[in-house]
Design a protein around this motif. Sequence first.
Motif, PDB file in Angstrom:
ATOM      1  N   TRP A 140       7.355  29.522  40.516  1.00  0.00           N
ATOM      2  CA  TRP A 140       8.575  29.047  39.721  1.00  0.00           C
ATOM      3  C   TRP A 140       9.247  28.341  40.777  1.00  0.00           C
ATOM      4  CZ3 TRP A 140       7.987  34.125  38.499  1.00  0.00           C
ATOM      5  CH2 TRP A 140       7.871  34.150  36.446  1.00  0.00           C
ATOM      6  N   PRO A 141       9.874  27.101  41.232  1.00  0.00           N
ATOM      7  CA  PRO A 141      10.393  26.627  42.227  1.00  0.00           C
ATOM      8  C   PRO A 141      11.663  27.066  42.888  1.00  0.00           C
ATOM      9  CG  PRO A 141      10.815  24.791  39.632  1.00  0.00           C
ATOM     10  CD  PRO A 141      10.192  26.498  39.614  1.00  0.00           C
ATOM     11  N   VAL A 142      11.738  27.294  43.102  1.00  0.00           N
ATOM     12  CA  VAL A 142      13.122  28.850  43.352  1.00  0.00           C
ATOM     13  C   VAL A 142      13.525  28.416  44.906  1.00  0.00           C
ATOM     14  CG1 VAL A 142      12.638  30.374  41.587  1.00  0.00           C
ATOM     15  CG2 VAL A 142      11.768  30.792  44.253  1.00  0.00           C
ATOM     16  N   LYS A 143      14.695  28.419  45.800  1.00  0.00           N
ATOM     17  CA  LYS A 143      15.436  28.471  46.512  1.00  0.00           C
ATOM     18  C   LYS A 143      15.491  29.466  47.760  1.00  0.00           C
ATOM     19  CE  LYS A 143      15.811  25.452  50.221  1.00  0.00           C
ATOM     20  NZ  LYS A 143      14.802  23.870  50.456  1.00  0.00           N
ATOM     21  N   HIS A 144      16.272  30.072  47.383  1.00  0.00           N
ATOM     22  CA  HIS A 144      16.031  31.217  47.759  1.00  0.00           C
ATOM     23  C   HIS A 144      15.925  32.819  47.066  1.00  0.00           C
ATOM     24  CE1 HIS A 144      17.017  28.826  51.423  1.00  0.00           C
ATOM     25  NE2 HIS A 144      18.770  28.501  50.447  1.00  0.00           N
ATOM     26  N   ILE A 145      16.172  33.807  47.864  1.00  0.00           N
ATOM     27  CA  ILE A 145      15.604  35.440  46.773  1.00  0.00           C
ATOM     28  C   ILE A 145      16.073  36.331  48.145  1.00  0.00           C
ATOM     29  CG2 ILE A 145      14.129  37.066  45.697  1.00  0.00           C
ATOM     30  CD1 ILE A 145      10.914  34.496  46.010  1.00  0.00           C
ATOM     31  N   ALA A 146      16.487  37.447  47.285  1.00  0.00           N
ATOM     32  CA  ALA A 146      17.708  38.339  47.570  1.00  0.00           C
ATOM     33  C   ALA A 146      16.778  40.085  46.649  1.00  0.00           C
ATOM     34  CB  ALA A 146      18.423  38.372  47.982  1.00  0.00           C
ATOM     35  N   VAL A 147      16.516  40.267  47.253  1.00  0.00           N
ATOM     36  CA  VAL A 147      16.198  42.149  46.096  1.00  0.00           C
ATOM     37  C   VAL A 147      17.283  42.926  47.695  1.00  0.00           C
ATOM     38  CG1 VAL A 147      14.455  43.144  45.622  1.00  0.00           C
ATOM     39  CG2 VAL A 147      14.406  40.972  45.697  1.00  0.00           C
ATOM     40  N   PHE A 148      17.447  43.272  46.866  1.00  0.00           N
ATOM     41  CA  PHE A 148      18.593  44.384  47.843  1.00  0.00           C
ATOM     42  C   PHE A 148      18.774  45.300  46.515  1.00  0.00           C
ATOM     43  CE2 PHE A 148      20.127  41.804  50.560  1.00  0.00           C
ATOM     44  CZ  PHE A 148      21.175  41.675  51.663  1.00  0.00           C
ATOM     45  N   HIS A 149      18.511  46.739  47.465  1.00  0.00           N
ATOM     46  CA  HIS A 149      17.576  48.237  46.708  1.00  0.00           C
ATOM     47  C   HIS A 149      18.195  49.606  46.937  1.00  0.00           C
ATOM     48  CE1 HIS A 149      16.732  51.353  44.338  1.00  0.00           C
ATOM     49  NE2 HIS A 149      15.648  50.794  43.272  1.00  0.00           N
ATOM     50  N   ARG A 150      18.934  49.904  46.496  1.00  0.00           N
ATOM     51  CA  ARG A 150      20.257  51.014  47.515  1.00  0.00           C
ATOM     52  C   ARG A 150      19.626  52.529  47.234  1.00  0.00           C
ATOM     53  NH1 ARG A 150      26.579  52.704  46.408  1.00  0.00           N
ATOM     54  NH2 ARG A 150      26.726  54.643  47.829  1.00  0.00           N
ATOM     55  N   LEU A 151      19.345  53.301  48.309  1.00  0.00           N
ATOM     56  CA  LEU A 151      18.607  54.511  48.525  1.00  0.00           C
ATOM     57  C   LEU A 151      20.220  55.789  49.027  1.00  0.00           C
ATOM     58  CD1 LEU A 151      15.940  53.086  50.908  1.00  0.00           C
ATOM     59  CD2 LEU A 151      16.385  53.633  48.106  1.00  0.00           C
ATOM     60  N   GLY A 152      19.760  56.697  48.335  1.00  0.00           N
ATOM     61  CA  GLY A 152      20.694  57.772  48.075  1.00  0.00           C
ATOM     62  C   GLY A 152      21.223  58.265  47.197  1.00  0.00           C
ATOM     63  N   LEU A 153      22.540  58.606  46.900  1.00  0.00           N
ATOM     64  CA  LEU A 153      23.440  58.351  46.343  1.00  0.00           C
ATOM     65  C   LEU A 153      23.685  57.518  45.765  1.00  0.00           C
ATOM     66  CD1 LEU A 153      24.765  62.155  46.969  1.00  0.00           C
ATOM     67  CD2 LEU A 153      23.200  61.999  44.889  1.00  0.00           C
ATOM     68  N   VAL A 154      23.831  57.242  44.214  1.00  0.00           N
ATOM     69  CA  VAL A 154      24.168  56.066  43.798  1.00  0.00           C
ATOM     70  C   VAL A 154      25.055  56.784  42.427  1.00  0.00           C
ATOM     71  CG1 VAL A 154      24.011  53.960  42.785  1.00  0.00           C
ATOM     72  CG2 VAL A 154      22.704  54.532  43.919  1.00  0.00           C
ATOM     73  N   PRO A 155      26.620  57.004  42.329  1.00  0.00           N
ATOM     74  CA  PRO A 155      26.972  57.212  41.906  1.00  0.00           C
ATOM     75  C   PRO A 155      27.205  56.085  40.467  1.00  0.00           C
ATOM     76  CG  PRO A 155      28.646  57.064  43.816  1.00  0.00           C
ATOM     77  CD  PRO A 155      27.597  57.079  43.653  1.00  0.00           C
ATOM     78  N   VAL A 156      28.077  56.768  39.714  1.00  0.00           N
ATOM     79  CA  VAL A 156      28.289  56.257  37.907  1.00  0.00           C
ATOM     80  C   VAL A 156      28.698  54.997  38.130  1.00  0.00           C
ATOM     81  CG1 VAL A 156      29.140  55.957  35.589  1.00  0.00           C
ATOM     82  CG2 VAL A 156      27.945  58.135  36.263  1.00  0.00           C
ATOM     83  N   SER A 157      28.383  53.611  37.454  1.00  0.00           N
ATOM     84  CA  SER A 157      28.879  52.561  37.826  1.00  0.00           C
ATOM     85  C   SER A 157      28.516  51.382  38.987  1.00  0.00           C
ATOM     86  CB  SER A 157      30.609  52.855  37.662  1.00  0.00           C
ATOM     87  OG  SER A 157      30.169  52.737  36.080  1.00  0.00           O
ATOM     88  N   GLU A 158      28.075  52.112  39.659  1.00  0.00           N
ATOM     89  CA  GLU A 158      28.054  51.641  40.917  1.00  0.00           C
ATOM     90  C   GLU A 158      26.528  50.468  41.525  1.00  0.00           C
ATOM     91  OE1 GLU A 158      28.640  53.452  44.718  1.00  0.00           O
ATOM     92  OE2 GLU A 158      30.133  53.811  43.755  1.00  0.00           O
TER      93      GLU A 158
END
Length: 202
Positions: free
Chosen positions: A128-146
């Motif tokens: 696909w002809p896309v411009k910018h891509i950002a992939v952020f993944h959290r590690l460790g504990l992730v509380p409900v709704s975050e």
Amino acid sequence: MVPLCQVEVLYFAKSAEITGLRSETISVPQEIKALQLWKEIETRHPGKDIDEVEEKSKDIINFTAEKLSVDEVSQLVISPLCGAVSLFVGTTRNNFEGKKVISLEYEAYLPMAKNEVKKICSDIRQKWPVKHIAVFHRLGLVPVSEASIIIAVSSAHRAASLEAVSYAIDTLKAKVPIWKKEIYEESSSWKGNKECFWVSNN
């Protein structure tokens, strides 16, 4: 010596984009003509047409224990050349198969995980002809709704970024070595993504 005067120049629309200014004050001869003033401004700001300005495409990949911000990640992919920013935000829900979930805990094999996400970004650019891509993944504990993961893609038109985001999350779940621990009120359980190619279907 030629007498000088101070002239305040206001910039709007395209001229503001090219100069990067809304106004500036310049010193010019008191008897200056309009055409001469214009040439003086052009000399100060030898800009190109805004459509000709190049902007290098970016792949921004981050695994972090810090809380993720949808606004911050989306801002990273915004471009004046694009009319669309598409997002996927994965959050911790408070239940699973009738059990109350307190939080999730994520762990990743980072060298391989980062390499696989880079491959996903490369594949997206082939499709696909896309411009910018950002992939952020959290590690460790992730509380409900975050948020545990945020994927953001910008493109000139919405179809490309929408399809790219869908492909990114599906492929990430299938190929990136990330494990999730579901923490319930009275127990917990480690799980790999069901879509992962190394997870047995038996």
